[in-house]
Design a protein around this motif. Structure first.
Motif, PDB file in Angstrom:
ATOM      1  N   LEU A 356       0.834  -1.212   0.000  1.00 13.17           N
ATOM      2  CA  LEU A 356       0.000   0.000   0.000  1.00 13.17           C
ATOM      3  C   LEU A 356       0.866   1.259   0.000  1.00 13.17           C
ATOM      4  O   LEU A 356       0.589   2.215  -0.723  1.00 13.17           O
ATOM      5  CB  LEU A 356      -0.926   0.007   1.219  1.00 13.17           C
ATOM      6  N   LYS A 357       1.933   1.236   0.804  1.00 13.50           N
ATOM      7  CA  LYS A 357       2.815   2.399   0.878  1.00 13.50           C
ATOM      8  C   LYS A 357       3.515   2.638  -0.455  1.00 13.50           C
ATOM      9  O   LYS A 357       3.608   3.770  -0.929  1.00 13.50           O
ATOM     10  CB  LYS A 357       3.848   2.196   1.986  1.00 13.50           C
ATOM     11  N   GLU A 358       3.993   1.558  -1.074  1.00  9.74           N
ATOM     12  CA  GLU A 358       4.688   1.677  -2.356  1.00  9.74           C
ATOM     13  C   GLU A 358       3.779   2.243  -3.438  1.00  9.74           C
ATOM     14  O   GLU A 358       4.216   3.005  -4.298  1.00  9.74           O
ATOM     15  CB  GLU A 358       5.224   0.311  -2.796  1.00  9.74           C
ATOM     16  N   LYS A 359       2.525   1.861  -3.404  1.00 10.25           N
ATOM     17  CA  LYS A 359       1.585   2.281  -4.445  1.00 10.25           C
ATOM     18  C   LYS A 359       0.815   3.545  -4.070  1.00 10.25           C
ATOM     19  O   LYS A 359      -0.026   4.015  -4.853  1.00 10.25           O
ATOM     20  CB  LYS A 359       0.605   1.136  -4.748  1.00 10.25           C
ATOM     21  N   GLY A 360       1.088   4.109  -2.887  1.00  4.46           N
ATOM     22  CA  GLY A 360       0.402   5.318  -2.466  1.00  4.46           C
ATOM     23  C   GLY A 360      -1.088   5.119  -2.282  1.00  4.46           C
ATOM     24  O   GLY A 360      -1.893   6.009  -2.572  1.00  4.46           O
ATOM     25  N   GLU A 395       0.918 -10.406  -3.606  1.00  2.67           N
ATOM     26  CA  GLU A 395       0.883  -9.143  -4.332  1.00  2.67           C
ATOM     27  C   GLU A 395      -0.138  -9.199  -5.463  1.00  2.67           C
ATOM     28  O   GLU A 395      -0.852  -8.223  -5.714  1.00  2.67           O
ATOM     29  CB  GLU A 395       2.273  -8.824  -4.901  1.00  2.67           C
ATOM     30  N   GLN A 396      -0.230 -10.344  -6.127  1.00  2.00           N
ATOM     31  CA  GLN A 396      -1.217 -10.503  -7.200  1.00  2.00           C
ATOM     32  C   GLN A 396      -2.646 -10.537  -6.659  1.00  2.00           C
ATOM     33  O   GLN A 396      -3.577 -10.065  -7.308  1.00  2.00           O
ATOM     34  CB  GLN A 396      -0.928 -11.781  -7.995  1.00  2.00           C
ATOM     35  N   ILE A 397      -2.804 -11.094  -5.448  1.00  2.00           N
ATOM     36  CA  ILE A 397      -4.131 -11.090  -4.818  1.00  2.00           C
ATOM     37  C   ILE A 397      -4.572  -9.649  -4.558  1.00  2.00           C
ATOM     38  O   ILE A 397      -5.707  -9.263  -4.857  1.00  2.00           O
ATOM     39  CB  ILE A 397      -4.125 -11.893  -3.499  1.00  2.00           C
ATOM     40  N   LEU A 398      -3.656  -8.832  -4.026  1.00  2.00           N
ATOM     41  CA  LEU A 398      -3.990  -7.441  -3.736  1.00  2.00           C
ATOM     42  C   LEU A 398      -4.259  -6.642  -4.998  1.00  2.00           C
ATOM     43  O   LEU A 398      -5.144  -5.790  -5.027  1.00  2.00           O
ATOM     44  CB  LEU A 398      -2.858  -6.774  -2.942  1.00  2.00           C
ATOM     45  N   GLU A 399      -3.507  -6.928  -6.064  1.00  2.00           N
ATOM     46  CA  GLU A 399      -3.635  -6.131  -7.287  1.00  2.00           C
ATOM     47  C   GLU A 399      -4.771  -6.609  -8.178  1.00  2.00           C
ATOM     48  O   GLU A 399      -5.498  -5.799  -8.750  1.00  2.00           O
ATOM     49  CB  GLU A 399      -2.320  -6.183  -8.082  1.00  2.00           C
ATOM     50  N   ALA A 400      -4.899  -7.942  -8.339  1.00  2.00           N
ATOM     51  CA  ALA A 400      -5.851  -8.466  -9.328  1.00  2.00           C
ATOM     52  C   ALA A 400      -6.823  -9.482  -8.746  1.00  2.00           C
ATOM     53  O   ALA A 400      -7.623 -10.065  -9.488  1.00  2.00           O
ATOM     54  CB  ALA A 400      -5.083  -9.092 -10.494  1.00  2.00           C
ATOM     55  N   ASP A 401      -6.775  -9.704  -7.412  1.00  2.00           N
ATOM     56  CA  ASP A 401      -7.666 -10.656  -6.738  1.00  2.00           C
ATOM     57  C   ASP A 401      -7.616 -12.046  -7.391  1.00  2.00           C
ATOM     58  O   ASP A 401      -8.647 -12.664  -7.652  1.00  2.00           O
ATOM     59  CB  ASP A 401      -9.108 -10.130  -6.725  1.00  2.00           C
TER      60      ASP A 401
END
Length: 476
Positions: A356-360, A395-401
């Motif tokens: 979350l921090k990296e992606k703002g 990371e893929q779960i967070l980005e693309a579920d």
């Protein structure tokens, strides 16, 4: 001996409400959009147009008022605040002066382990103004009325704060309450939470308030902190030099990290308030107030204690996870599905907050399926995937579920459980690195890590590190 000074601070906080439509018309409140596209005759002040109160605005005001321990004016009214400015199309703002919806509340904050109550003088409903866009090239100003009529709550504190740390604690607590209630997203960068700082200084021990200034244009906690520190120093310097502090509105320039005077407040402007003749008084029934009181959510402090008791989380973990209601909801869903609350907390607090921090991004922007994170945690527990690859899947779960089992299969991430293949890889590494094996036998334990890495490389990262260690020590 030099005089000692203390700072006295009160805040006026404007919160834009998360209603779908504006306070007195059906136009969208959505942020952005082409200029002057979220407008109609009502919110642009056309002659003959009549306002109609959005009931959801009153509901949100009552919810926040109850959370702030306020007294509720069950019979309140709207007033006209009359002034001319280009972003104010009606030449008046509909607000509340004489009978605000809430008054005499408090918000408890904690700074350096010390708790303190900041009194709330009042909270009232009002409409936002439009936005002026200054074009330096053309030497002109344009007006965007998309924001005009967006519902606001103005929360006015008493001058109870003394430091920038207390101000930030107050704003963070207020923002968290608004988000827990779902009444506002409180994004300072989008202007849905705006704070004006009223600040004065006085000699330590004095009960008399000094001359205050009001600082505007503060759109981040960092800017607010710097503005408070800068204005405190400026006023103390003036008093030390026996010069007068002028009561005025000052604008903070975040780039220059300094403020400058905008307009004097010595002559109070007469806004000629009077009750708005187009709007009926607002009558709040006992039944509706009790219904809203019963629907108040479990707030952060209560949830933090429950997480420690129910899930056995350390105080630190429970405190971090409950800062966001959405993140706390995700934690509970995943913890119950997986049966591993501490490991769920570790994933969300470690990898989750890092991404979350990296992606703002804010925690409220997370939108993955809880079952997917639960399945990944269980896959790690059952030895089906090593931790390094699990981080990539997370990371893929967070980005693309993504569905973890399918993603692991498609990308060849499942741990190889074939013992013969592992032993073959171990034997090959030992045969290829005889000098390293000699060094290990001579007592250089550190080289063992190199051999582990070589085996993992041969297994393309698909071996269980524990089994690699075990097999390598058995062979060597």
């Amino acid at each position: 001996m030099a005089k000692q000074y203390e700072t006295v601070i009160g805040l006026e906080v404007h919160v834009e409400l998360s209603t779908a439509t504006k306070i007195f018309c059906g136009c969208s409140t959505k942020f952005g959009g082409r200029p002057n596209t979220h407008t109609c005759p009502v919110c642009t002040g056309m002659p003959g147009s009549l306002p109609v109160l959005n009931k959801k605005v009153v509901e949100y005001a009552l919810k926040l008022g109850l959370a702030l321990n306020c007294q509720i004016n069950q019979n309140c009214q709207f007033d006209r605040k009359n002034y001319f400015y280009p972003d104010n199309p009606q030449n008046y703002q509909i607000s509340q002066l004489y009978l605000p919806i809430c008054h005499d509340g408090y918000l408890e904050i904690a700074v350096s382990g010390e708790k303190k109550k900041v009194r709330i003088h009042e909270m009232h409903m009002e409409e936002d103004a439009g936005k002026l866009v200054h074009d330096e090239w053309e030497d002109s100003s344009l007006v965007d009325y998309n924001r005009s009529g967006v519902p606001l709550l103005e929360i006015v504190s008493e001058p109870d704060m003394r430091t920038a740390d207390e101000v930030i604690a107050y704003l963070e607590k207020l923002r968290m309450l608004c988000r827990y209630l779902g009444v506002s997203d409180c994004k300072l960068q989008e202007g849905s939470m705006r704070a004006d700082v009223n600040l004065s200084v006085r000699e330590v021990g004095s009960q008399k308030l000094g001359t205050r200034t009001e600082m505007k244009n503060l759109n981040s906690f960092k800017a607010i902190t710097h503005a408070i520190e800068g204005e405190r120093e400026r006023q103390i310097e003036l008093l030390t030099e026996h010069r007068e502090v002028v009561q005025e509105t000052r604008r903070w320039d975040d780039n220059k990290e300094s403020s400058y005077g905008m307009r004097s407040k010595e002559d109070a402007k007469d806004y000629r308030y009077f009750p708005d003749p187009d709007l009926q008084p607002v009558v709040i029934s006992d039944a509706w107030l009790e219904e809203l009181r019963d629907l108040q959510p479990e707030f952060q402090e209560e949830r933090e204690k429950r997480f420690q008791k129910e899930y056995g989380l350390p105080e630190y973990d429970a405190g971090i996870l409950t800062q966001s209601r959405h993140l706390a909801d995700i934690f509970e869903d995943v913890a119950r599905l997986s049966g591993h609350p501490k490991k769920t907390a570790n994933w969300l607090m470690g990898e989750g907050l890092r991404i979350l921090k990296e992606k703002g991004m804010e925690p409220e922007e997370l939108s993955f399926t809880p079952e997917h994170l639960s399945d990944l945690i269980l896959a790690v527990e059952h030895g089906e995937i090593n931790h390094g690859n699990a981080r990539l899947v997370f990371e893929q779960i967070l980005e693309a579920d993504v569905e973890p089992a399918a993603y692991m299969e498609e990308h060849g991430m499942k741990v190889i459980t074939d013992d013969d293949a592992l032993l073959t890889a171990v034997d090959e590494v030992l045969a290829e690195n005889p000098k390293v094996v000699e060094e290990f036998h001579s007592g250089k334990e550190k080289v063992f890590g190199f051999l582990v890495g070589q085996v993992m490389k041969k297994m393309k990262g698909k071996a269980d590190p524990g089994k690699v260690n075990e097999a390598l020590r058995g062979r060597i």
